[in-house]
Design an enzyme around this catalytic site. Structure first.
Site, PDB file in Angstrom:
ATOM      1  N   SER A 132       0.843  -1.204   0.000  1.00 31.53           N
ATOM      2  CA  SER A 132       0.000   0.000   0.000  1.00 31.53           C
ATOM      3  C   SER A 132       0.876   1.251   0.000  1.00 31.53           C
ATOM      4  CB  SER A 132      -0.876  -0.001   1.245  1.00 31.53           C
ATOM      5  OG  SER A 132      -0.039  -0.119   2.391  1.00 31.53           O
TER       6      SER A 132
ATOM      7  N   LYS B 173      16.204  -0.934 -14.968  1.00 28.14           N
ATOM      8  CA  LYS B 173      16.074   0.503 -15.310  1.00 28.14           C
ATOM      9  C   LYS B 173      16.327   1.383 -14.080  1.00 28.14           C
ATOM     10  CE  LYS B 173      12.041   1.524 -13.297  1.00 28.14           C
ATOM     11  NZ  LYS B 173      11.761   2.637 -12.379  1.00 28.14           N
TER      12      LYS B 173
HETATM   13  N1  NAD Z   1       6.149   4.542  -6.919  1.00 23.88           N
HETATM   14  C1  NAD Z   1       6.185   4.407  -8.246  1.00 23.88           C
HETATM   15  O1  NAD Z   1       6.064   5.378  -9.012  1.00 23.88           O
HETATM   16  C2  NAD Z   1       6.336   3.024  -8.823  1.00 23.88           C
HETATM   17  C3  NAD Z   1       5.901   2.805 -10.127  1.00 23.88           C
HETATM   18  C4  NAD Z   1       6.061   1.547 -10.697  1.00 23.88           C
HETATM   19  C5  NAD Z   1       6.626   0.521  -9.954  1.00 23.88           C
HETATM   20  N2  NAD Z   1       7.026   0.750  -8.677  1.00 23.88           N
HETATM   21  C6  NAD Z   1       7.577  -0.396  -7.936  1.00 23.88           C
HETATM   22  O2  NAD Z   1       6.558  -0.904  -7.080  1.00 23.88           O
HETATM   23  C7  NAD Z   1       7.135  -1.460  -5.894  1.00 23.88           C
HETATM   24  C8  NAD Z   1       6.487  -0.851  -4.683  1.00 23.88           C
HETATM   25  O3  NAD Z   1       6.693   0.541  -4.733  1.00 23.88           O
HETATM   26  P1  NAD Z   1       5.782   1.583  -3.945  1.00 23.88           P
HETATM   27  O4  NAD Z   1       6.068   2.903  -4.593  1.00 23.88           O
HETATM   28  O5  NAD Z   1       4.358   1.126  -3.870  1.00 23.88           O
HETATM   29  O6  NAD Z   1       6.377   1.517  -2.467  1.00 23.88           O
HETATM   30  P2  NAD Z   1       7.002   2.714  -1.616  1.00 23.88           P
HETATM   31  O7  NAD Z   1       8.302   3.115  -2.170  1.00 23.88           O
HETATM   32  O8  NAD Z   1       5.955   3.763  -1.459  1.00 23.88           O
HETATM   33  O9  NAD Z   1       7.335   1.998  -0.230  1.00 23.88           O
HETATM   34  C9  NAD Z   1       6.580   2.111   0.896  1.00 23.88           C
HETATM   35  C10 NAD Z   1       5.873   0.808   1.193  1.00 23.88           C
HETATM   36  O10 NAD Z   1       6.745  -0.075   1.907  1.00 23.88           O
HETATM   37  C11 NAD Z   1       6.003  -0.620   2.983  1.00 23.88           C
HETATM   38  N3  NAD Z   1       6.863  -1.072   4.057  1.00 23.88           N
HETATM   39  C12 NAD Z   1       7.676  -0.332   4.832  1.00 23.88           C
HETATM   40  N4  NAD Z   1       8.287  -1.149   5.754  1.00 23.88           N
HETATM   41  C13 NAD Z   1       7.834  -2.406   5.509  1.00 23.88           C
HETATM   42  C14 NAD Z   1       8.104  -3.688   6.088  1.00 23.88           C
HETATM   43  N5  NAD Z   1       8.960  -3.827   7.081  1.00 23.88           N
HETATM   44  N6  NAD Z   1       7.478  -4.755   5.571  1.00 23.88           N
HETATM   45  C15 NAD Z   1       6.638  -4.633   4.531  1.00 23.88           C
HETATM   46  N7  NAD Z   1       6.330  -3.446   3.946  1.00 23.88           N
HETATM   47  C16 NAD Z   1       6.947  -2.362   4.439  1.00 23.88           C
HETATM   48  C17 NAD Z   1       5.123   0.517   3.414  1.00 23.88           C
HETATM   49  O11 NAD Z   1       4.058   0.048   4.177  1.00 23.88           O
HETATM   50  C18 NAD Z   1       4.663   1.052   2.072  1.00 23.88           C
HETATM   51  O12 NAD Z   1       3.564   0.291   1.616  1.00 23.88           O
HETATM   52  C19 NAD Z   1       8.637  -1.199  -6.020  1.00 23.88           C
HETATM   53  O13 NAD Z   1       9.278  -2.342  -6.542  1.00 23.88           O
HETATM   54  C20 NAD Z   1       8.739  -0.063  -7.030  1.00 23.88           C
HETATM   55  O14 NAD Z   1       9.959  -0.079  -7.752  1.00 23.88           O
HETATM   56  C21 NAD Z   1       6.869   1.975  -8.093  1.00 23.88           C
HETATM   57  O1  G3P Z   2      10.353   6.663  -8.807  1.00 24.95           O
HETATM   58  P1  G3P Z   2      11.158   5.486  -9.279  1.00 24.95           P
HETATM   59  O2  G3P Z   2      12.541   5.866  -9.705  1.00 24.95           O
HETATM   60  O3  G3P Z   2      11.111   4.353  -8.292  1.00 24.95           O
HETATM   61  O4  G3P Z   2      10.435   4.976 -10.603  1.00 24.95           O
HETATM   62  C1  G3P Z   2       9.055   4.777 -10.572  1.00 24.95           C
HETATM   63  C2  G3P Z   2       8.566   3.882 -11.693  1.00 24.95           C
HETATM   64  O5  G3P Z   2       9.221   2.659 -11.695  1.00 24.95           O
HETATM   65  C3  G3P Z   2       8.563   4.534 -13.038  1.00 24.95           C
HETATM   66  O6  G3P Z   2       7.955   3.671 -13.979  1.00 24.95           O
END
Ligand code: NAD
Ligand code: G3P
Length: 349
Positions: A12, A205
């Site tokens: 989340s 990436k």
């Molecule tokens: N944010 C973006 O723009 C984006 C876009 C595409 C893909 N992603 C990928 O999606 C994945 C998740 O990214 P995000 O942006 O949702 O996360 P985030 O960077 O917002 O990380 C915070 C999350 O980590 C959780 N967390 C913190 N401590 C924890 C613990 N001990 N155990 C389990 N969970 C814990 C928090 O509850 C929160 O849900 C990553 O691999 C990221 O690369 C992110």
């Molecule tokens: O904010 P970053 O660098 O974790 O990138 C977010 C996404 O992976 C972009 O597609």
């Protein structure tokens, strides 16, 4: 018609909440899905209130995606087993370092015929070496793991701005069903059957984006950044050819490939933190804590994991950009030497 599928979102954070907006809306509208979508929330206190209570009462993840309402059928649950035990589809969207711990909790507590969709961009490293996150989930839980990666900055997706994404499926019928679960008017999905390459693109990436942040921090211009993107892409292709044979070059032209590289190298968190690393002299960990309010970046840890694999296989010299990014982040290599690494890249020999 088969019974509606129950969806559980595992995570989340910033992206988990943004994709939750789309999945929640689709689940409420489409007969093939159960309306209620469970969302596992790692419980924490925000301004004296539990995050799960805030999400369930105010329908907003005020910490990780402030300013956006979540659909009311998204139900936040602090216990991951309770969130997932009745689900037919698990949507994994956590920072990659937490995957193994969550798998341990879910083992033996999920439907045996559940399937997964992983949105996680990263690699796993354990005593047995470096592996894809989808393989870890598959080996730990025995479920089929499809992946979704693309040029998808969470905030822009949450704002409803047009973008594309790529699903890499292991099974055509499930690929189509997962597409129906996540596609929206402004979030267009292409399904390919090259899941491994899709996932590797998403993981690597973030390393390249860290390099893009370095050259921004050094005050170089867009030409230099374009060179980082191109050389980074060449190393991504070489890495895939070397360690995961059988991939299709066309997959690098999907949203998960070149498009995600571009968006991350201009607008992502990895780029932003890497730029500050150069200009502030602080460590990556310090900057992550100061700048991201609990969000995590995946580029530096992925560079470390890849570096360990490259040294084990004795092929560091073929991946100088990946190696330099690791050494700058963790081994004190001066960032100005990054430009020398670009100049002497094997692509120019
Ligand atoms: N944010 C973006 O723009 C984006 C876009 C595409 C893909 N992603 C990928 O999606 C994945 C998740 O990214 P995000 O942006 O949702 O996360 P985030 O960077 O917002 O990380 C915070 C999350 O980590 C959780 N967390 C913190 N401590 C924890 C613990 N001990 N155990 C389990 N969970 C814990 C928090 O509850 C929160 O849900 C990553 O691999 C990221 O690369 C992110
Ligand atoms: O904010 P970053 O660098 O974790 O990138 C977010 C996404 O992976 C972009 O597609």
């Amino acid at each position: 018609m088969s019974a509606p599928k129950k969806i559980a979102i595992i995570g989340s954070g910033n992206w988990g909440s943004a994709i939750g907006k789309i999945i929640g809306k689709n689940a409420a509208q489409l007969d093939q899905f159960e309306t209620q979508v469970n969302m596992w929330v790692f419980e924490e206190m925000v301004d004296g209130r539990k995050l799960t209570e805030i999400i369930n009462n105010d329908h907003e993840n005020v910490k990780y995606l402030p300013g956006h309402k979540l659909p009311e059928n998204i139900v936040a649950i602090p216990d991951v087993v309770e969130a997932c035990m009745s689900a037919d589809i698990h949507v994994w969207v956590l920072p990659h370092q937490f995957v193994r711990g969550v798998c341990q909790k879910l083992k033996g507590n999920i439907k045996p015929d559940a399937i997964a969709l992983s949105l996680i961009k990263g690699l796993d490293e354990s005593k047995t070496g470096v592996d894809l996150i989808s393989n870890v989930i598959n080996k730990e839980l025995g479920v089929e793991v499809n992946v979704l990666m693309g040029a998808n900055l969470a905030k822009e997706v949450a704002n409803g701005h047009f973008c594309e994404t790529t699903i890499g499926c292991r099974n055509e019928a499930n690929g189509q069903m997962l597409k129906e679960m996540v596609q929206a008017d402004n979030f267009r999905v292409v399904v390919v059957e090259d899941a491994t390459t899709v996932e590797i693109c998403g993981a690597l990436k973030n390393i390249v984006a860290t390099g893009a942040g370095f050259v921004d921090g050094l005050g170089m211009g867009d030409n230099t950044k374009a060179a980082v993107i191109r050389l980074g892409l060449m190393e991504m292709v070489k890495f895939t050819e070397t360690f995961y044979q059988g991939s299709q070059t066309s997959t690098f032209l999907e949203s998960c490939g070149i498009a995600d590289l571009v968006t991350t190298c201009y607008g992502g968190r990895n780029r932003r933190v890497a730029e500050a690393f150069v200009t502030s002299g602080k460590t990556i960990d310090e900057l992550e804590q100061e700048m991201l309010n609990g969000q995590k970046i995946q580029g530096p840890p992925t560079a470390k994991e890849v570096y360990h694999l490259l040294t084990e296989k004795k092929c560091e010299d073929q991946f100088p950009l990946f190696v330099a990014i690791h050494k700058i982040c963790y081994e004190g290599m001066p960032v100005k030497d990054f430009i020398g690494c670009l100049k002497n890249h094997p692509e120019h020999m």
